[in-house]
Motif scaffolding. Structure first.
Motif, PDB file in Angstrom:
ATOM      1  N   GLU A 176       0.819  -1.208   0.000  1.00  0.00           N
ATOM      2  CA  GLU A 176       0.000   0.000   0.000  1.00  0.00           C
ATOM      3  C   GLU A 176       0.854   1.260   0.000  1.00  0.00           C
ATOM      4  O   GLU A 176       0.603   2.204  -0.756  1.00  0.00           O
ATOM      5  CB  GLU A 176      -0.932  -0.013   1.207  1.00  0.00           C
ATOM      6  N   SER A 177       1.888   1.301   0.833  1.00  0.00           N
ATOM      7  CA  SER A 177       2.722   2.498   0.906  1.00  0.00           C
ATOM      8  C   SER A 177       3.521   2.719  -0.371  1.00  0.00           C
ATOM      9  O   SER A 177       3.863   3.858  -0.705  1.00  0.00           O
ATOM     10  CB  SER A 177       3.678   2.395   2.105  1.00  0.00           C
ATOM     11  N   ILE A 178       3.818   1.652  -1.101  1.00  0.00           N
ATOM     12  CA  ILE A 178       4.588   1.777  -2.345  1.00  0.00           C
ATOM     13  C   ILE A 178       3.687   2.231  -3.486  1.00  0.00           C
ATOM     14  O   ILE A 178       4.034   3.135  -4.256  1.00  0.00           O
ATOM     15  CB  ILE A 178       5.265   0.437  -2.685  1.00  0.00           C
ATOM     16  N   LEU A 179       2.515   1.617  -3.608  1.00  0.00           N
ATOM     17  CA  LEU A 179       1.629   1.913  -4.724  1.00  0.00           C
ATOM     18  C   LEU A 179       1.021   3.303  -4.646  1.00  0.00           C
ATOM     19  O   LEU A 179       0.591   3.846  -5.670  1.00  0.00           O
ATOM     20  CB  LEU A 179       0.513   0.864  -4.799  1.00  0.00           C
ATOM     21  N   SER A 180       0.985   3.884  -3.470  1.00  0.00           N
ATOM     22  CA  SER A 180       0.398   5.221  -3.344  1.00  0.00           C
ATOM     23  C   SER A 180       1.206   6.274  -4.086  1.00  0.00           C
ATOM     24  O   SER A 180       0.680   7.345  -4.398  1.00  0.00           O
ATOM     25  CB  SER A 180       0.287   5.599  -1.862  1.00  0.00           C
ATOM     26  N   GLY A 181       2.468   5.987  -4.388  1.00  0.00           N
ATOM     27  CA  GLY A 181       3.306   6.943  -5.100  1.00  0.00           C
ATOM     28  C   GLY A 181       3.561   6.585  -6.549  1.00  0.00           C
ATOM     29  O   GLY A 181       4.352   7.266  -7.210  1.00  0.00           O
ATOM     30  N   VAL A 182       2.921   5.525  -7.066  1.00  0.00           N
ATOM     31  CA  VAL A 182       3.118   5.110  -8.453  1.00  0.00           C
ATOM     32  C   VAL A 182       1.928   5.588  -9.280  1.00  0.00           C
ATOM     33  O   VAL A 182       0.769   5.351  -8.919  1.00  0.00           O
ATOM     34  CB  VAL A 182       3.246   3.575  -8.551  1.00  0.00           C
ATOM     35  N   TYR A 183       2.195   6.277 -10.376  1.00  0.00           N
ATOM     36  CA  TYR A 183       1.128   6.781 -11.233  1.00  0.00           C
ATOM     37  C   TYR A 183       1.498   6.514 -12.692  1.00  0.00           C
ATOM     38  O   TYR A 183       2.667   6.304 -13.033  1.00  0.00           O
ATOM     39  CB  TYR A 183       0.914   8.282 -11.004  1.00  0.00           C
ATOM     40  N   GLY A 184       0.509   6.507 -13.556  1.00  0.00           N
ATOM     41  CA  GLY A 184       0.725   6.269 -14.975  1.00  0.00           C
ATOM     42  C   GLY A 184      -0.547   5.781 -15.632  1.00  0.00           C
ATOM     43  O   GLY A 184      -1.637   5.788 -15.029  1.00  0.00           O
TER      44      GLY A 184
END
Length: 263
Positions: free
Chosen positions: A52-60
């Motif tokens: 959760e903490s990693i995916l919150s900063g991934v966008y695209g």
């Protein structure tokens, strides 16, 4: 006598061919029984919470999620991706879902995904190098790859060996093996974490300060590992050529001191 031996061999071969469907059915039942285990269900949920903490900063625009098995209702935590393609293994070296393909020949274009998540989906793939090559090909430059796998040297190894004897045979690889495989594909490992559980017979979350300390201290000897990696950009950068003396003569420019003198 020779004719009788030949007949016996022929009957033995026919019996083996008749047994193949039974063996295949037994293997499918073994995998279904394995992935339906409450300990495994709790482990997969714990692993997804760790993302959760990693995916919150991934966008695209797009992401790729390769799950462990069709019987696992896996849902990625909240993210900023517009679309996620989900695939699940439907047999050894076969993926199904949005498309049906082999893990070593994914039907996607180069640099298609900003994020690639593989949650134990690589353990039914025989050729890890070819699979990592396909992940590198479809992953966009500076894209993030998250790979989860069972720890072959952890406390779950006896339980996994017992499950393999019942038909759920997995290709266990360590996080360092995947780190070397990714390095050959120009994917840089940023971090290795251990979000798993210590014992399979206790799928509940640790309660109490001492239990949490035990889980955190011996996490690297637990059930699974998480490898966080990033695809490097191409090292080929265009060089800026310097102007030849002849070109400088044809396009004369005043030096900074001359500009100040004219002013």
């Amino acid at each position: 006598m020779a004719r009788r031996s030949k007949c016996l061999r022929h009957c033995r071969v026919r019996a083996q061919f008749k047994a193949y469907p039974t063996l295949a059915t037994g293997m499918r039942e073994g995998y279904s029984r394995f992935y339906a285990d409450p300990a495994l269900q709790a482990l997969f949920a714990r692993e997804l919470n760790a993302l959760e903490s990693i995916l919150s900063g991934v966008y695209g625009n797009s992401g790729l999620f390769i799950q462990a098995h069709s019987s696992i209702a896996s849902v990625l935590p909240a993210h900023l991706l517009r679309h996620v393609v989900e695939l699940v293994p439907s047999g050894r070296n076969i993926l199904s879902g949005a498309v049906r393909a082999e893990p070593t020949a994914l039907p996607f274009g180069n640099d298609s995904f900003r994020l690639v998540v593989v949650q134990h989906g690589s353990e039914l793939v025989d050729d890890a190098d070819a699979f990592a090559g396909e992940l590198s090909r479809v992953l966009a430059p500076e894209g993030i790859a998250l790979v989860l796998g069972f720890n072959p040297y952890g406390s779950w190894r006896p339980w996994l060996s017992w499950q393999a004897a019942r038909g759920a045979r997995l290709r266990l690889r360590s996080s360092h093996e995947w780190q070397h495989v990714f390095a050959r594909q120009h994917i840089e490992t940023l971090q290795i974490r251990y979000p798993g559980l210590i014992l399979p017979n206790d799928p509940s979350a640790p309660v109490g300060r001492y239990a949490r300390w035990i889980t955190k201290t011996f996490a690297r000897f637990g059930s699974s590992w998480l490898l966080l990696a990033r695809k490097r950009r191409s090292t080929l950068t265009p060089l800026r050529l310097r102007s030849a003396p002849r070109e400088m003569a044809l396009n004369p420019r005043l030096a900074p001191g001359a500009h100040r003198a004219c002013a």
